[in-house]
Write an enzyme that holds these catalytic residues in place. Structure first.
Site, mmCIF file in Angstrom:
data_model
loop_
_atom_site.group_PDB
_atom_site.id
_atom_site.type_symbol
_atom_site.label_atom_id
_atom_site.label_comp_id
_atom_site.label_asym_id
_atom_site.label_seq_id
_atom_site.Cartn_x
_atom_site.Cartn_y
_atom_site.Cartn_z
ATOM 1 N N LEU A 252 0.818 -1.210 0.000
ATOM 2 C CA LEU A 252 0.000 0.000 0.000
ATOM 3 C C LEU A 252 0.849 1.257 0.000
ATOM 4 O O LEU A 252 0.399 2.321 -0.408
ATOM 5 C CB LEU A 252 -0.924 0.013 1.222
ATOM 6 C CG LEU A 252 -2.039 -1.027 1.232
ATOM 7 C CD1 LEU A 252 -2.731 -1.055 2.585
ATOM 8 C CD2 LEU A 252 -3.052 -0.743 0.132
ATOM 9 N N GLY A 253 2.069 1.143 0.481
ATOM 10 C CA GLY A 253 2.964 2.294 0.523
ATOM 11 C C GLY A 253 4.214 1.992 1.305
ATOM 12 O O GLY A 253 4.318 0.952 1.976
ATOM 13 N N ALA A 254 5.192 2.886 1.219
ATOM 14 C CA ALA A 254 6.459 2.707 1.931
ATOM 15 C C ALA A 254 7.027 4.071 2.266
ATOM 16 O O ALA A 254 6.785 5.058 1.557
ATOM 17 C CB ALA A 254 7.446 1.907 1.086
ATOM 18 N N GLY B 207 9.943 6.163 5.462
ATOM 19 C CA GLY B 207 11.038 6.001 6.395
ATOM 20 C C GLY B 207 10.705 5.115 7.577
ATOM 21 O O GLY B 207 11.594 4.499 8.164
ATOM 22 N N GLY C 251 8.693 2.428 7.510
ATOM 23 C CA GLY C 251 8.533 1.022 7.122
ATOM 24 C C GLY C 251 7.630 0.884 5.916
ATOM 25 O O GLY C 251 7.300 1.864 5.246
ATOM 26 N N VAL D 81 3.950 -0.574 4.319
ATOM 27 C CA VAL D 81 2.574 -0.921 4.662
ATOM 28 C C VAL D 81 2.041 -1.891 3.607
ATOM 29 O O VAL D 81 2.108 -1.614 2.407
ATOM 30 C CB VAL D 81 1.675 0.326 4.724
ATOM 31 C CG1 VAL D 81 0.264 -0.068 5.161
ATOM 32 C CG2 VAL D 81 2.251 1.352 5.680
ATOM 33 N N ASP E 183 3.126 12.864 12.711
ATOM 34 C CA ASP E 183 3.426 12.752 11.286
ATOM 35 C C ASP E 183 2.164 12.936 10.441
ATOM 36 O O ASP E 183 1.959 12.240 9.450
ATOM 37 C CB ASP E 183 4.076 11.398 10.987
ATOM 38 C CG ASP E 183 4.742 11.355 9.605
ATOM 39 O OD1 ASP E 183 5.120 12.434 9.102
ATOM 40 O OD2 ASP E 183 4.873 10.256 9.042
#
Length: 433
Positions: A32-34, A36, A38, A40, A147
């Site tokens: 789903l995404g990446a 800093g 980690g 997902v 964040d």
């Protein structure tokens, strides 16, 4: 990549060669995404329920780091499910720790703006309400997001949802300009660069920057080089797109350089809801969050905003009442089949409290009392009577009209002023019966 039984997921990418294929009871079916922190993954259990699985980049061999991670994730699990993606559990025993949370299907705000353009009109208002409702719920559980940015806002079918809250602090990401947070510099508050304390005002600043991005397609302090953005955040005023007056005023307040000058998330939410008449009376925190949740989740941007009729059980600021039992908000169900390898202990989500100052009257009561007492006929009559008595006493003592008149005038002024001040201080006129 494994095939999903349900509908296609926007932005889902194939697993890389060295990506894991399972996490506890879940099959990992795509990325789903990446970032800093980690990677997902989209996870799916045997029943077809979907979750978001975040494999985090953190070494938990140090007992203190492990304890801090568990503590922060436990706090994140206590967040009430208003406009947020609920954290389900965390695995800390394996070689690769991960956090499992509710999966929200939809585009991220960043991708939506990039592909479809800025958010406008009622849709922008509901986006602002939904995201600040999430922040109010997060902060009431003692959690700081750390964040918040357009990539961490998902535009679900039932309204915007904030994701990844608490993860940054669990990972210890409180550095200023480290490589792990360079990608979010445009949404970081000035105190982050000064290495000051991290708290809810940081999230309020990030919220304002996120809404400005949604409305104009760029962050209010730019998104070019790291140090140029840092300089603008620390020293320059924001460059904002055209916004409705109330929202423009709020955004500017929330982007204040001094965290003490920024309103709390709850106050921002109250002001947004008052703008459209959704709330005009004091509400308990839970009721306020429910109204924000309903407003943000209205089916289409053109539908009328939901209205709230305050009930007699809602406490007044001067007459606090016992908290009512928490109401269960209507939210999509989350998977119940998963069981953590090492569950994180949770506590009650939050206690309903009165929102400070909501619906309270403004100042000026003392001035009104002072004006009323100055014109009070009974008080003036009393002062005149005693002034006359003073004149008579002065005449008897001196047998001269001038000193007697002066004594009477002084007596009148002193009596009038003393009574005026005393009556105003005690808060009202005496009973003249």
């Amino acid at each position: 990549m494994s095939e999903l039984a349900g509908t296609p997921v926007p932005g889902l990418a194939k697993l890389w060669t060295h990506d894991p294929v399972t996490a506890g009871p879940y099959r990992l079916v795509g990325r789903l995404g990446a970032g800093g922190q980690g990677v997902v993954y989209l996870g799916e259990d045997d029943a077809g329920d979907r979750v978001a699985v975040k494999m985090v980049n953190v070494d938990l061999s140090d007992p203190r780091a492990r304890s801090q991670f568990v503590k922060e994730i436990a706090a994140a699990r206590r967040v009430a499910p208003f406009c947020t993606a609920q954290v389900l559990f965390a695995e800390v025993d394996g070689e690769r720790p991960y956090v499992v949370s509710e999966f929200i299907e939809g585009l991220t705000l960043h991708r939506h703006v990039r592909e479809r353009g800025p958010v406008t009109g009622n849709a922008l208002h509901r986006l602002a309400v939904g995201t600040v409702t999430a922040l109010a719920a997060i902060h009431s559980a003692g959690v700081v997001h750390c964040d918040l940015k357009p990539d961490n806002v998902v535009l679900g079918e039932d309204g915007p949802r904030v994701i990844d809250f608490g993860i940054a602090r669990a990972l210890g990401v409180t550095e200023t300009a480290s490589s792990r947070v360079m990608g979010t510099t445009a949404y970081m508050a000035p105190e982050r660069f000064r290495n000051d304390a991290i708290g809810p005002p940081c999230d309020v600043f990030a919220w304002a920057a996120t809404i400005a991005f949604a409305a104009g397609g760029r962050p209010p302090f730019g998104n070019d080089s790291l140090f140029a953005v840092m300089h603008r955040v620390l020293h320059d005023p924001p460059e904002l797109p055209a916004l409705p007056p109330v929202l423009d005023e709020l955004i500017r307040e929330c982007l204040a350089k001094d965290p003490a000058d920024r309103p709390a998330a709850e106050r921002v939410l109250v002001r947004l809801l008052r703008q459209d008449g959704t709330v005009s009376e004091p509400l308990r925190r839970e009721n306020l969050l429910e109204v924000g949740n309903e407003t943000a989740g209205a089916p289409t941007p053109n539908d009328p905003l939901p209205q709230v009729t305050p009930t007699a059980s809602q406490p007044r600021p001067t007459q606090p009442q016992a908290p009512a039992p928490p109401r269960t908000p209507t939210r999509p169900t989350v998977p119940t089949q998963a069981r953590p390898t090492q569950p994180v202990t949770t506590q009650p989500a939050h206690q309903p409290v009165t929102v400070p100052g909501v619906g309270a009257g403004g100042g000026g009561g003392a001035w009104r009392r002072l004006r009323g007492e100055a014109l009070d006929a009974w008080g003036i009559s009393t002062a005149l009577f005693l002034g006359s008595a003073g004149s008579a006493a002065g005449y008897v003592a001196s047998s001269a009209v001038g000193p007697a008149a002066a004594a009477g005038a002084v007596t009148f002024v002193v009596v009038y002023l003393v009574r005026l001040l005393v009556a105003t201080a005690v808060g009202g006129r005496p009973d003249h019966g």
